[in-house]
Design a protein around this motif. Structure first.
Motif, PDB file in Angstrom:
ATOM      1  N   ASP A 152       0.806  -1.201   0.000  1.00  0.00           N
ATOM      2  CA  ASP A 152       0.000   0.000   0.000  1.00  0.00           C
ATOM      3  C   ASP A 152       0.844   1.256   0.000  1.00  0.00           C
ATOM      4  OD1 ASP A 152      -2.611   1.080  -0.018  1.00  0.00           O
ATOM      5  OD2 ASP A 152      -3.216  -0.543   1.287  1.00  0.00           O
ATOM      6  N   ALA A 153       0.180   2.393   0.041  1.00  0.00           N
ATOM      7  CA  ALA A 153       0.871   3.670  -0.064  1.00  0.00           C
ATOM      8  C   ALA A 153       0.187   4.708   0.797  1.00  0.00           C
ATOM      9  CB  ALA A 153       0.907   4.135  -1.508  1.00  0.00           C
ATOM     10  N   VAL A 154       0.711   5.939   0.750  1.00  0.00           N
ATOM     11  CA  VAL A 154       0.218   6.995   1.602  1.00  0.00           C
ATOM     12  C   VAL A 154      -0.158   8.212   0.767  1.00  0.00           C
ATOM     13  CG1 VAL A 154       0.795   8.537   3.504  1.00  0.00           C
ATOM     14  CG2 VAL A 154       1.668   6.211   3.485  1.00  0.00           C
ATOM     15  N   VAL A 155      -1.319   8.770   1.012  1.00  0.00           N
ATOM     16  CA  VAL A 155      -1.672  10.066   0.453  1.00  0.00           C
ATOM     17  C   VAL A 155      -2.218  10.872   1.622  1.00  0.00           C
ATOM     18  CG1 VAL A 155      -3.038  11.321  -1.232  1.00  0.00           C
ATOM     19  CG2 VAL A 155      -2.364   8.985  -1.698  1.00  0.00           C
ATOM     20  N   ARG A 156      -1.491  11.870   2.098  1.00  0.00           N
ATOM     21  CA  ARG A 156      -1.960  12.623   3.250  1.00  0.00           C
ATOM     22  C   ARG A 156      -1.234  13.952   3.348  1.00  0.00           C
ATOM     23  NH1 ARG A 156       0.571   8.387   5.830  1.00  0.00           N
ATOM     24  NH2 ARG A 156      -1.446   7.560   6.364  1.00  0.00           N
ATOM     25  N   ASN A 157      -1.790  14.855   4.128  1.00  0.00           N
ATOM     26  CA  ASN A 157      -1.122  16.106   4.421  1.00  0.00           C
ATOM     27  C   ASN A 157      -0.221  15.901   5.627  1.00  0.00           C
ATOM     28  OD1 ASN A 157      -2.428  17.639   2.433  1.00  0.00           O
ATOM     29  ND2 ASN A 157      -4.269  17.775   3.714  1.00  0.00           N
ATOM     30  N   PRO A 158       0.987  16.454   5.622  1.00  0.00           N
ATOM     31  CA  PRO A 158       1.912  16.224   6.722  1.00  0.00           C
ATOM     32  C   PRO A 158       1.551  17.077   7.922  1.00  0.00           C
ATOM     33  CG  PRO A 158       2.882  17.745   5.173  1.00  0.00           C
ATOM     34  CD  PRO A 158       1.567  17.326   4.599  1.00  0.00           C
ATOM     35  N   PRO A 159       1.889  16.607   9.154  1.00  0.00           N
ATOM     36  CA  PRO A 159       1.733  17.452  10.320  1.00  0.00           C
ATOM     37  C   PRO A 159       2.693  18.625  10.221  1.00  0.00           C
ATOM     38  CG  PRO A 159       2.906  15.445  10.878  1.00  0.00           C
ATOM     39  CD  PRO A 159       2.417  15.287   9.476  1.00  0.00           C
ATOM     40  N   GLU A 160       2.299  19.738  10.800  1.00  0.00           N
ATOM     41  CA  GLU A 160       3.135  20.919  10.690  1.00  0.00           C
ATOM     42  C   GLU A 160       4.306  20.878  11.657  1.00  0.00           C
ATOM     43  OE1 GLU A 160       0.676  24.272  11.238  1.00  0.00           O
ATOM     44  OE2 GLU A 160      -0.521  23.921   9.454  1.00  0.00           O
ATOM     45  N   GLY A 161       5.349  21.605  11.287  1.00  0.00           N
ATOM     46  CA  GLY A 161       6.428  21.865  12.217  1.00  0.00           C
ATOM     47  C   GLY A 161       7.413  20.764  12.424  1.00  0.00           C
ATOM     48  N   ARG A 162       7.527  19.788  11.474  1.00  0.00           N
ATOM     49  CA  ARG A 162       8.466  18.717  11.723  1.00  0.00           C
ATOM     50  C   ARG A 162       9.600  18.646  10.736  1.00  0.00           C
ATOM     51  NH1 ARG A 162       5.741  13.505  12.464  1.00  0.00           N
ATOM     52  NH2 ARG A 162       3.836  14.307  13.290  1.00  0.00           N
ATOM     53  N   ALA A 163       9.611  19.499   9.736  1.00  0.00           N
ATOM     54  CA  ALA A 163      10.657  19.413   8.726  1.00  0.00           C
ATOM     55  C   ALA A 163      11.934  20.105   9.152  1.00  0.00           C
ATOM     56  CB  ALA A 163      10.169  20.041   7.421  1.00  0.00           C
ATOM     57  N   THR A 164      11.874  20.896  10.224  1.00  0.00           N
ATOM     58  CA  THR A 164      13.033  21.695  10.598  1.00  0.00           C
ATOM     59  C   THR A 164      13.881  21.038  11.668  1.00  0.00           C
ATOM     60  OG1 THR A 164      11.737  22.879  12.269  1.00  0.00           O
ATOM     61  CG2 THR A 164      11.806  23.820  10.044  1.00  0.00           C
ATOM     62  N   ASP A 165      13.524  19.819  12.097  1.00  0.00           N
ATOM     63  CA  ASP A 165      14.253  19.187  13.182  1.00  0.00           C
ATOM     64  C   ASP A 165      15.526  18.499  12.737  1.00  0.00           C
ATOM     65  OD1 ASP A 165      12.220  20.005  14.749  1.00  0.00           O
ATOM     66  OD2 ASP A 165      11.184  18.077  14.786  1.00  0.00           O
ATOM     67  N   ALA A 166      15.647  18.174  11.458  1.00  0.00           N
ATOM     68  CA  ALA A 166      16.817  17.453  10.984  1.00  0.00           C
ATOM     69  C   ALA A 166      18.068  18.273  11.255  1.00  0.00           C
ATOM     70  CB  ALA A 166      16.694  17.163   9.497  1.00  0.00           C
ATOM     71  N   ALA A 167      19.184  17.550  11.357  1.00  0.00           N
ATOM     72  CA  ALA A 167      20.436  18.214  11.679  1.00  0.00           C
ATOM     73  C   ALA A 167      20.668  19.406  10.760  1.00  0.00           C
ATOM     74  CB  ALA A 167      21.588  17.219  11.537  1.00  0.00           C
ATOM     75  N   ALA A 168      21.224  20.469  11.318  1.00  0.00           N
ATOM     76  CA  ALA A 168      21.449  21.690  10.542  1.00  0.00           C
ATOM     77  C   ALA A 168      22.579  21.470   9.561  1.00  0.00           C
ATOM     78  CB  ALA A 168      21.762  22.848  11.474  1.00  0.00           C
ATOM     79  N   GLU A 219      -1.472   0.740  -4.375  1.00  0.00           N
ATOM     80  CA  GLU A 219      -2.852   1.163  -4.581  1.00  0.00           C
ATOM     81  C   GLU A 219      -3.214   1.233  -6.062  1.00  0.00           C
ATOM     82  OE1 GLU A 219      -3.691   4.732  -2.396  1.00  0.00           O
ATOM     83  OE2 GLU A 219      -3.829   3.623  -0.515  1.00  0.00           O
ATOM     84  N   GLY A 220      -2.743   0.242  -6.808  1.00  0.00           N
ATOM     85  CA  GLY A 220      -3.052   0.171  -8.217  1.00  0.00           C
ATOM     86  C   GLY A 220      -2.197   1.052  -9.104  1.00  0.00           C
ATOM     87  N   VAL A 221      -1.251   1.791  -8.512  1.00  0.00           N
ATOM     88  CA  VAL A 221      -0.360   2.659  -9.288  1.00  0.00           C
ATOM     89  C   VAL A 221       0.956   1.930  -9.533  1.00  0.00           C
ATOM     90  CG1 VAL A 221       0.897   4.855  -9.333  1.00  0.00           C
ATOM     91  CG2 VAL A 221      -1.398   4.727  -8.302  1.00  0.00           C
ATOM     92  N   GLU A 222       1.333   1.809 -10.785  1.00  0.00           N
ATOM     93  CA  GLU A 222       2.581   1.148 -11.126  1.00  0.00           C
ATOM     94  C   GLU A 222       3.765   2.002 -10.687  1.00  0.00           C
ATOM     95  OE1 GLU A 222       3.012  -1.870 -12.489  1.00  0.00           O
ATOM     96  OE2 GLU A 222       0.848  -2.192 -12.471  1.00  0.00           O
ATOM     97  N   ASN A 223       4.791   1.350 -10.174  1.00  0.00           N
ATOM     98  CA  ASN A 223       6.013   2.062  -9.805  1.00  0.00           C
ATOM     99  C   ASN A 223       6.723   2.506 -11.085  1.00  0.00           C
ATOM    100  OD1 ASN A 223       8.588   2.853  -8.864  1.00  0.00           O
ATOM    101  ND2 ASN A 223       8.470   1.406  -7.167  1.00  0.00           N
ATOM    102  N   PRO A 224       6.926   3.804 -11.294  1.00  0.00           N
ATOM    103  CA  PRO A 224       7.584   4.260 -12.529  1.00  0.00           C
ATOM    104  C   PRO A 224       9.000   3.726 -12.684  1.00  0.00           C
ATOM    105  CG  PRO A 224       6.542   6.093 -11.371  1.00  0.00           C
ATOM    106  CD  PRO A 224       6.524   4.925 -10.436  1.00  0.00           C
ATOM    107  N   LEU A 225       9.616   3.302 -11.563  1.00  0.00           N
ATOM    108  CA  LEU A 225      10.974   2.787 -11.619  1.00  0.00           C
ATOM    109  C   LEU A 225      11.024   1.314 -12.037  1.00  0.00           C
ATOM    110  CD1 LEU A 225      12.331   4.383  -8.305  1.00  0.00           C
ATOM    111  CD2 LEU A 225      12.784   5.161 -10.645  1.00  0.00           C
TER     112      LEU A 225
END
Length: 411
Positions: free
Chosen positions: A3-19, A157-163
């Motif tokens: 299966d796969a994921v289609v969703r909106n991400p929670p806010e405020g989590r992209a900035t935690d990765a190492a600087a 979900e029925g979508v072929e992997n382009p790779l």
């Protein structure tokens, strides 16, 4: 993974990765670009995933947790034909002996990966696209010898992997799953349901006699730490006895899973990554770690206690309850992920073969691809021969037992 994921991400989590240093972009042919490293790449990838189709090992939460705890050297590759639908895939750069590889983030822990697709159906890729992708990576990261994407799902979900048209070879192990659309009664009807129910009732009696039992779902970071402590201990003992290296033994990898599952407990309305366990007599006897998508739940790892209650099969009991819950939630698939095991075959009616894409970027990369191709062929040959594969496993167990005794003697 099925299966796969289609969703909106929670806010405020992209900035935690190492600087990390700001990302760099290298252009290949007119539809290719490689955004290299750091916060810029992670922020851009999370934004891309806001309306994309992707598998859990390519989710922004997975990528960022791995960057924080294991390896901040992340490469985000993108493909955008003629300004149309976009493909993005995140890789990490690692060095293995003499070869530096850009691989799917998470290494062997990333199973059933699928690139993040947005903007509608993606066109079929050709070998020229692969060559362009390689050129883009070479331009941005000339230090990388090999581009490697292992255990990719052929479709989601029925979508072929382009790779998929670019695959180098199929993975040596199948991925097994259960079609849940008939409901739990329907699943049992085709999977020795009468025997399974009888065994389940017997297990309940045994667990009650052993001090009572409860099924736990982690809902706090404290729950996550407790269940993962149990999992790491049980898995380590099991793998040592089997003579297999512990893929969860590295402290950085353990910190990654604590971060990933701990953060997931703070996600609403439901976590994307889920820890569940069976406790009997106040002791954790079985643990499963899963990733969730809109239509499925994927069991990524599991462990059971080899103790006085092992004969009562606490792992089977936990899977029974997990599968029933998935049916009650209306999910379409319970995915056991990659690996052919007897306990999976007792349930599963879906089988897929994941695939690898390996692209050499240097002379050393060409040698590495040749060696990997040969190794995959050997693994497939051994695992397709039951007698030979059983002999290999027996040899591993024997050597693992010797190693465990030697280590116990040293302790």
């Amino acid at each position: 993974m099925v299966d796969a994921v289609v969703r909106n991400p929670p806010e405020g989590r992209a900035t935690d990765a190492a600087a990390q240093p700001a990302g760099r972009t290298a252009s290949g042919p007119d539809r290719l670009a490689a955004c290299i490293g750091g916060r810029e790449a992670l922020v851009a990838y999370r934004a891309h995933c806001s309306d994309a189709l992707f598998a859990p090992p390519q989710s922004p939460d997975w990528i960022e947790a791995w960057a924080r705890n294991c390896n901040p050297d992340i490469v985000c590759l993108t493909l955008a034909p003629h300004g149309g639908p976009r493909l993005a895939v995140c890789l990490e750069v690692v060095r293995d002996r003499l070869v530096r590889t850009a691989r799917l983030v998470g290494g062997s822990h990333a199973n059933g990966s699928f690139p993040a697709l947005s903007g509608g159906p993606f066109p079929v890729l050709a070998r020229t696209d692969l060559e362009g992708l390689a050129a883009s990576v070479r331009a941005a990261r000339p230090d990388v010898d090999l581009l490697s994407m292992e255990r990719l799902a052929p479709q989601l979900e029925g979508v072929e992997n382009p790779l998929h048209p670019l695959r180098s070879w199929d993975s040596p192990n199948p991925a097994l799953a259960i079609d849940l659309t008939p409901g739990f009664e329907g699943v049992l009807a085709r999977a020795s349901g009468k025997r399974k129910r009888k065994k389940h009732r017997s297990q309940v009696r045994k667990f009650e006699a052993a001090g009572g039992f409860r099924r736990i779902t982690a809902t706090t970071r404290e729950d996550v730490d407790r269940l993962l402590d149990a999992f790491f201990r049980l898995k380590s003992a099991r793998l040592k006895a089997m003579g297999v290296a512990d893929a969860f033994g590295d402290e950085k990898v353990r910190a990654f899973f604590r971060d990933l599952f701990g953060t997931a407990t703070e996600t609403t309305p439901r976590p994307d990554f889920l820890l569940q366990a069976l406790e009997v007599g106040g002791i954790v006897r079985a643990v499963t770690g899963s990733s969730r998508t809109p239509a499925s739940i994927v069991c990524d790892f599991a462990a059971i206690a080899e103790d006085d209650l092992a004969a009562a099969s606490p792992g089977d009991f936990l899977f029974f309850e997990n599968i029933r819950e998935a049916c009650d939630e209306g999910l379409a698939v319970f995915d056991f992920s990659v690996g052919d095991e007897g306990y999976k075959r007792q349930w599963c009616d879906l089988e897929t073969w994941q695939f690898d894409v390996a692209v050499p970027l240097t002379a050393k990369g060409h040698v590495a691809v040749g060696l990997r191709r040969g190794l995959v062929a050997v693994k497939r040959s051994v695992k397709s021969n039951p007698r030979l594969w059983n002999a290999v496993k027996a040899l591993r167990r024997r050597d693992g037992g010797k190693t465990a005794k030697a280590q116990d003697a040293e302790d």
